[in-house]
Design a protein around this motif. Structure first.
Motif, PDB file in Angstrom:
ATOM      1  N   ASN A 191      -5.650  -6.222   9.741  1.00  7.45           N
ATOM      2  CA  ASN A 191      -6.900  -6.581   9.075  1.00  7.45           C
ATOM      3  C   ASN A 191      -6.710  -7.721   8.073  1.00  7.45           C
ATOM      4  O   ASN A 191      -7.073  -7.615   6.900  1.00  7.45           O
ATOM      5  CB  ASN A 191      -7.503  -5.360   8.366  1.00  7.45           C
ATOM      6  CG  ASN A 191      -8.961  -5.581   8.008  1.00  7.45           C
ATOM      7  OD1 ASN A 191      -9.704  -6.218   8.744  1.00  7.45           O
ATOM      8  ND2 ASN A 191      -9.364  -5.071   6.858  1.00  7.45           N
TER       9      ASN A 191
ATOM     10  N   PHE B 270      -6.504   4.175   0.016  1.00  3.92           N
ATOM     11  CA  PHE B 270      -7.320   3.068  -0.458  1.00  3.92           C
ATOM     12  C   PHE B 270      -7.156   2.886  -1.960  1.00  3.92           C
ATOM     13  O   PHE B 270      -6.917   3.844  -2.700  1.00  3.92           O
ATOM     14  CB  PHE B 270      -8.799   3.309  -0.142  1.00  3.92           C
ATOM     15  CG  PHE B 270      -9.120   3.314   1.320  1.00  3.92           C
ATOM     16  CD1 PHE B 270      -8.526   2.422   2.186  1.00  3.92           C
ATOM     17  CD2 PHE B 270     -10.037   4.214   1.839  1.00  3.92           C
ATOM     18  CE1 PHE B 270      -8.827   2.419   3.534  1.00  3.92           C
ATOM     19  CE2 PHE B 270     -10.353   4.220   3.180  1.00  3.92           C
ATOM     20  CZ  PHE B 270      -9.739   3.320   4.029  1.00  3.92           C
ATOM     21  N   ALA B 271      -7.324   1.672  -2.403  1.00  7.19           N
ATOM     22  CA  ALA B 271      -7.216   1.379  -3.826  1.00  7.19           C
ATOM     23  C   ALA B 271      -8.354   2.041  -4.590  1.00  7.19           C
ATOM     24  O   ALA B 271      -9.513   2.024  -4.164  1.00  7.19           O
ATOM     25  CB  ALA B 271      -7.245  -0.135  -4.050  1.00  7.19           C
TER      26      ALA B 271
ATOM     27  N   ASP C 119     -11.262  -7.392   3.447  1.00  8.70           N
ATOM     28  CA  ASP C 119     -11.644  -5.990   3.339  1.00  8.70           C
ATOM     29  C   ASP C 119     -12.991  -5.752   4.016  1.00  8.70           C
ATOM     30  O   ASP C 119     -13.886  -6.579   3.963  1.00  8.70           O
ATOM     31  CB  ASP C 119     -11.745  -5.567   1.869  1.00  8.70           C
ATOM     32  CG  ASP C 119     -10.399  -5.601   1.166  1.00  8.70           C
ATOM     33  OD1 ASP C 119      -9.379  -5.611   1.887  1.00  8.70           O
ATOM     34  OD2 ASP C 119     -10.374  -5.623  -0.077  1.00  8.70           O
TER      35      ASP C 119
ATOM     36  N   GLY D 174       0.796  -1.216   0.000  1.00  9.40           N
ATOM     37  CA  GLY D 174       0.000   0.000   0.000  1.00  9.40           C
ATOM     38  C   GLY D 174       0.827   1.262   0.000  1.00  9.40           C
ATOM     39  O   GLY D 174       0.319   2.333   0.348  1.00  9.40           O
TER      40      GLY D 174
ATOM     41  N   TRP E 284     -12.610   1.304   2.084  1.00  8.35           N
ATOM     42  CA  TRP E 284     -12.482  -0.054   2.582  1.00  8.35           C
ATOM     43  C   TRP E 284     -11.259  -0.189   3.460  1.00  8.35           C
ATOM     44  O   TRP E 284     -10.210   0.375   3.190  1.00  8.35           O
ATOM     45  CB  TRP E 284     -12.342  -1.027   1.407  1.00  8.35           C
ATOM     46  CG  TRP E 284     -13.461  -0.962   0.431  1.00  8.35           C
ATOM     47  CD1 TRP E 284     -13.629  -0.068  -0.589  1.00  8.35           C
ATOM     48  CD2 TRP E 284     -14.599  -1.822   0.392  1.00  8.35           C
ATOM     49  NE1 TRP E 284     -14.778  -0.312  -1.256  1.00  8.35           N
ATOM     50  CE2 TRP E 284     -15.395  -1.397  -0.682  1.00  8.35           C
ATOM     51  CE3 TRP E 284     -15.001  -2.917   1.146  1.00  8.35           C
ATOM     52  CZ2 TRP E 284     -16.590  -2.018  -1.008  1.00  8.35           C
ATOM     53  CZ3 TRP E 284     -16.184  -3.536   0.811  1.00  8.35           C
ATOM     54  CH2 TRP E 284     -16.959  -3.088  -0.253  1.00  8.35           C
ATOM     55  N   TRP E 285     -11.431  -0.943   4.538  1.00  7.03           N
ATOM     56  CA  TRP E 285     -10.261  -1.409   5.258  1.00  7.03           C
ATOM     57  C   TRP E 285      -9.552  -2.409   4.335  1.00  7.03           C
ATOM     58  O   TRP E 285     -10.159  -3.379   3.893  1.00  7.03           O
ATOM     59  CB  TRP E 285     -10.646  -2.146   6.542  1.00  7.03           C
ATOM     60  CG  TRP E 285     -11.149  -1.303   7.653  1.00  7.03           C
ATOM     61  CD1 TRP E 285     -12.427  -1.225   8.111  1.00  7.03           C
ATOM     62  CD2 TRP E 285     -10.386  -0.442   8.486  1.00  7.03           C
ATOM     63  NE1 TRP E 285     -12.518  -0.365   9.159  1.00  7.03           N
ATOM     64  CE2 TRP E 285     -11.272   0.126   9.420  1.00  7.03           C
ATOM     65  CE3 TRP E 285      -9.036  -0.084   8.538  1.00  7.03           C
ATOM     66  CZ2 TRP E 285     -10.864   1.036  10.388  1.00  7.03           C
ATOM     67  CZ3 TRP E 285      -8.638   0.812   9.499  1.00  7.03           C
ATOM     68  CH2 TRP E 285      -9.529   1.364  10.409  1.00  7.03           C
ATOM     69  N   GLY E 286      -8.297  -2.214   4.086  1.00  2.00           N
ATOM     70  CA  GLY E 286      -7.544  -3.183   3.306  1.00  2.00           C
ATOM     71  C   GLY E 286      -6.525  -3.881   4.190  1.00  2.00           C
ATOM     72  O   GLY E 286      -6.066  -3.330   5.186  1.00  2.00           O
ATOM     73  N   SER E 287      -6.196  -5.101   3.847  1.00  2.00           N
ATOM     74  CA  SER E 287      -5.140  -5.791   4.580  1.00  2.00           C
ATOM     75  C   SER E 287      -3.813  -5.105   4.310  1.00  2.00           C
ATOM     76  O   SER E 287      -3.504  -4.757   3.172  1.00  2.00           O
ATOM     77  CB  SER E 287      -5.083  -7.261   4.155  1.00  2.00           C
ATOM     78  OG  SER E 287      -6.294  -7.914   4.459  1.00  2.00           O
ATOM     79  N   ARG E 288      -3.046  -4.919   5.353  1.00  2.00           N
ATOM     80  CA  ARG E 288      -1.741  -4.287   5.224  1.00  2.00           C
ATOM     81  C   ARG E 288      -0.717  -5.110   5.991  1.00  2.00           C
ATOM     82  O   ARG E 288      -0.955  -5.520   7.130  1.00  2.00           O
ATOM     83  CB  ARG E 288      -1.751  -2.860   5.798  1.00  2.00           C
ATOM     84  CG  ARG E 288      -2.530  -1.846   4.960  1.00  2.00           C
ATOM     85  CD  ARG E 288      -1.674  -1.264   3.862  1.00  2.00           C
ATOM     86  NE  ARG E 288      -2.432  -0.423   2.956  1.00  2.00           N
ATOM     87  CZ  ARG E 288      -2.608   0.885   3.108  1.00  2.00           C
ATOM     88  NH1 ARG E 288      -2.096   1.491   4.159  1.00  2.00           N
ATOM     89  NH2 ARG E 288      -3.289   1.580   2.229  1.00  2.00           N
TER      90      ARG E 288
END
Length: 694
Positions: free
Chosen positions: A667, A224-225, A671, A194, A681-685
């Motif tokens: 997370n 966010f994407a 998502d 990210g 959106w919460w994204g995995s990081r």
């Protein structure tokens, strides 16, 4: 006073801690200490009174008039967060989301939209409640690096009696480390997916009788994407503590932040993708005189300035159905959302013990905000607002079992007049380890200048020639906000029953809070038809005291913590909110029960850490959050979600290198929506961090 503090050495330690951190107490620890040092520190933490955020007096948690959550430096490190606002995921009753990847949302007990403004946040006594536009706390402009934080004290509940307007539903005090703890140097580097690319440098020195710390940091990511919400946040801070003699201390702080942010949308004619910038600078000076235990006089002054830069030009097509003209016309605009906000605050405070069993804090202060935001107020003139305040809090230990707290804050606000915020509580110590608490208080939130005086009228930047007429430059085209004179302060009355058990032989504590919060005169955004401008609008916004809510619920937290590096915390919150309201997406004549869904009815969390081998620690945070709506009952509905964070960290061997390396996964269970469906959106990081001290 506990008997273990009677020794000269303990008295010296206590005085040093008090002098260094008053009016906020931060106990000396070392982030990368060995296990034996952690055990000593655990005992030290267990015996000293460690809470100040409740009444401005140092108090044991069992003596406070409300529930206080303390997030210390060990917990911050184990949480694996990059941003301070994410730490409130660890506190019961809080809702944390993201409007976009660079716009955090933090609120307590709901009643919020994309600009939460009913909680007060302070950094070492400096309010970071923003005086401009709609937002209450600008989390990107706090001016503190996360590694410089000693602890965060969160008073869960209204507290205007101690901190005045804006402490409406809760107060968070961010307490930084004392400079004498950070001698030497430190470098931190973090990288991950990210676009995560963070770096920080800290240097600490002692020059004569002055302890100094200088910190510089930069956090950067892509957001966010699919959204233009990248950010690059930079800061530089300086803190200097000068021990003039054994009972006089002078503290100086200064800081600067710069935030470059992506904003706008690729499909919006008037809000295109672009970059914006917000800079902040501040200075704080505090003098403290501590002639004896339980006696202190302090004077604090701080000055801060915020500057926003967001300007762009566009030609906007207006069809005949909007303008009333026979043809589509292109109107040129010069959109300038720039602003300058200046704040000065002066406060004097005295802590005293007038008699046996009595302690009191008395004080007064004044604050002035000066805003320049031509587009938001339709004027190039400064918009001024000021607050004068006086406060008092009294603690009376009537017997070994009964302790009473009483206090009030009187404020005169230039926008809304005079208000009184009283509080009373009784704590019954059933045993040495168990306490029942009963409290009632009244708090308020004064409207900010934008809520009362906003007037956003857009004009064309150049003449427009049409077949039937010429529109001169500077002609009003449309109005999005109009002034809302006569706004009153919001008010909330809170009734609370609390229970606290601290079973120290078992290293266990249990904190439960049963509450009813009756909020009235809530300031809500309403809509109306405006005839101002060439293009009338059906959704011109204004503010009104039209909202009310009854918030009732239960918060419970159980913690087992045998050492500073190993613990397990389990928490659960039940919330019910009732009351009519009017969301911004509906007509002012159509009330909606959006407030009932502005917080999840159920939320639970588990947060634990385990030092399973020498210098090795694994930490896990798991959250279960029910569905809610940040504002509209339908448009901003967010479904229930789960979040799982894991971190593995290793303290490097001292003979090799003093420092720590960690791998963090945020997370990792998928998502999740955080504000509006399909918008963010919460994204995995996953990212790694290396920190080296020398």
């Amino acid at each position: 006073m506990p008997t273990h503090l009677a020794t000269p050495r303990s008295q010296i330690l206590r005085r040093l801690a008090f002098l260094t951190f008053a009016p906020f107490l931060a106990l000396p620890t070392r982030a990368l200490a060995a296990d034996s040092a952690d055990a000593v520190e655990a005992a030290y933490l267990a015996d000293l009174p460690v809470v100040l955020s409740a009444t401005r007096l140092q108090q044991a948690r069992a003596d406070t008039p409300g529930s206080v959550t303390v997030i210390d430096r060990h917990m911050i490190r184990a949480a694996g967060v990059r941003n301070i606002h994410e730490l409130f995921l660890l506190v019961p009753g809080f809702q944390v989301g993201m409007h976009t990847g660079n716009r955090p949302l933090v609120t307590y007990h709901g009643l919020s939209d994309e600009a939460p403004r009913r909680m007060l946040v302070q950094v070492d006594g400096r309010s970071v409640y923003s005086p401009y536009f709609i937002a209450g706390v600008e989390w990107n402009q706090l001016g503190v690096d996360i590694d410089d934080i000693e602890r965060i004290e969160v008073f869960r509940g209204s507290n205007s009696a101690a901190y005045g307007s804006n402490a409406f539903l809760g107060v968070a005090n961010i307490i930084t480390r004392a400079p004498f703890e950070t001698h030497g140097g430190s470098v931190r580097y973090r990288a991950g997916d990210g676009g995560v690319n963070d770096v920080a440098v800290r240097v600490g020195r002692r020059l004569g009788e002055v302890d100094l710390r200088l910190t510089a940091a930069r956090n950067q990511d892509n957001g966010f994407a699919g959204i233009n919400d990248w950010r690059k946040a930079e800061l530089a801070t300086l803190r200097a503590d000068w021990a003039i003699d054994h009972n006089h201390v002078l503290e100086f702080q200064a800081g600067w932040t710069n935030n470059d942010l992506g904003t706008g949308k690729d499909d919006n004619a008037t809000d295109p993708e672009r970059s914006s910038r917000v800079t902040t600078s501040f200075g704080l000076l505090r003098w403290r005189h501590v002639p004896a235990p339980d006696e202190e006089v302090s004077v604090t002054w701080y000055h801060q300035e915020e500057n926003g830069h967001d300007r762009y030009g566009l030609s906007v097509p207006v069809p005949p159905r909007q303008s009333g003209l026979p043809v589509t016309i292109a109107i040129p605009f010069d959109f300038d959302y720039g602003f300058r906000a200046v704040r000065d605050d002066l406060e004097i405070q005295r802590i005293t013990s007038p008699a046996a069993g009595l302690r009191a804090v008395l004080g007064a202060g004044m604050r002035e905000d000066r805003l320049t935001a031509p587009l938001r107020f339709n004027s190039a003139q400064q918009v001024r607002s000021g607050v004068n305040r006086a406060f008092a809090n009294l603690e009376w230990r009537a017997s070994p079992h009964w302790l009473f707290n009483a206090g009030f804050m009187v404020e005169h606000n230039s926008l809304t007049g005079t208000s009184l915020a009283p509080r009373a509580s009784a704590n019954y110590h059933m045993t040495e380890s168990q306490t029942l608490r009963f409290s009632v208080n009244r708090s308020h939130r004064s409207p900010i200048a934008f809520e009362q005086k906003s007037s956003m009228i857009f004009t064309n930047s150049a003449p427009v020639v049409t077949p039937v007429m010429t529109i001169p430059a500077g002609t009003p085209i449309s109005q999005t906000f109009r002034p809302s004179p006569g706004l009153r302060a919001e008010r909330v009355t809170t009734y609370e029953i609390g229970y606290l058990a601290e079973l120290r032989p078992l290293h266990v504590s249990f904190d439960a809070r049963l509450f009813l919060e009756r909020a009235r005169d809530l300031i809500e955004m309403r809509l109306e038809r405006s005839t101002v401008g060439l293009v009338p609008r059906d959704n011109t916004r204004y503010f009104a005291n039209s909202g009310e809510a009854d918030i009732r619920g239960l918060e419970a937290v159980a913690t087992w913590r045998p050492t500073t590096g190993t613990w397990l915390t389990v928490q659960h919150t039940e919330l019910r909110i009732d009351g009519p309201g009017n969301p911004a997406t509906a007509s002012g004549a159509q009330p909606s029960a959006w407030v009932a869904n502005s917080a999840p009815r159920h939320s639970s969390a588990l947060f634990g850490a385990w030092e399973f081998l020498p210098r090795w620690q694994v930490s896990v945070a798991r959250r279960w959050v029910g569905g809610m709506s940040w504002y509209s009952d339908t448009d901003h509905r967010v479904g229930a979600y789960r979040q799982l964070d894991i971190q593995l960290s290793h303290r490097l061997p001292a003979e090799l290198l003093r420092g720590e390396v960690s791998l963090t996964a945020r997370n990792i269970d998928g998502d999740e929506e955080t504000f509006a469906p399909g918008a963010s959106w919460w994204g995995s990081r996953i990212f790694g961090t290396l920190q080296v001290e020398f």
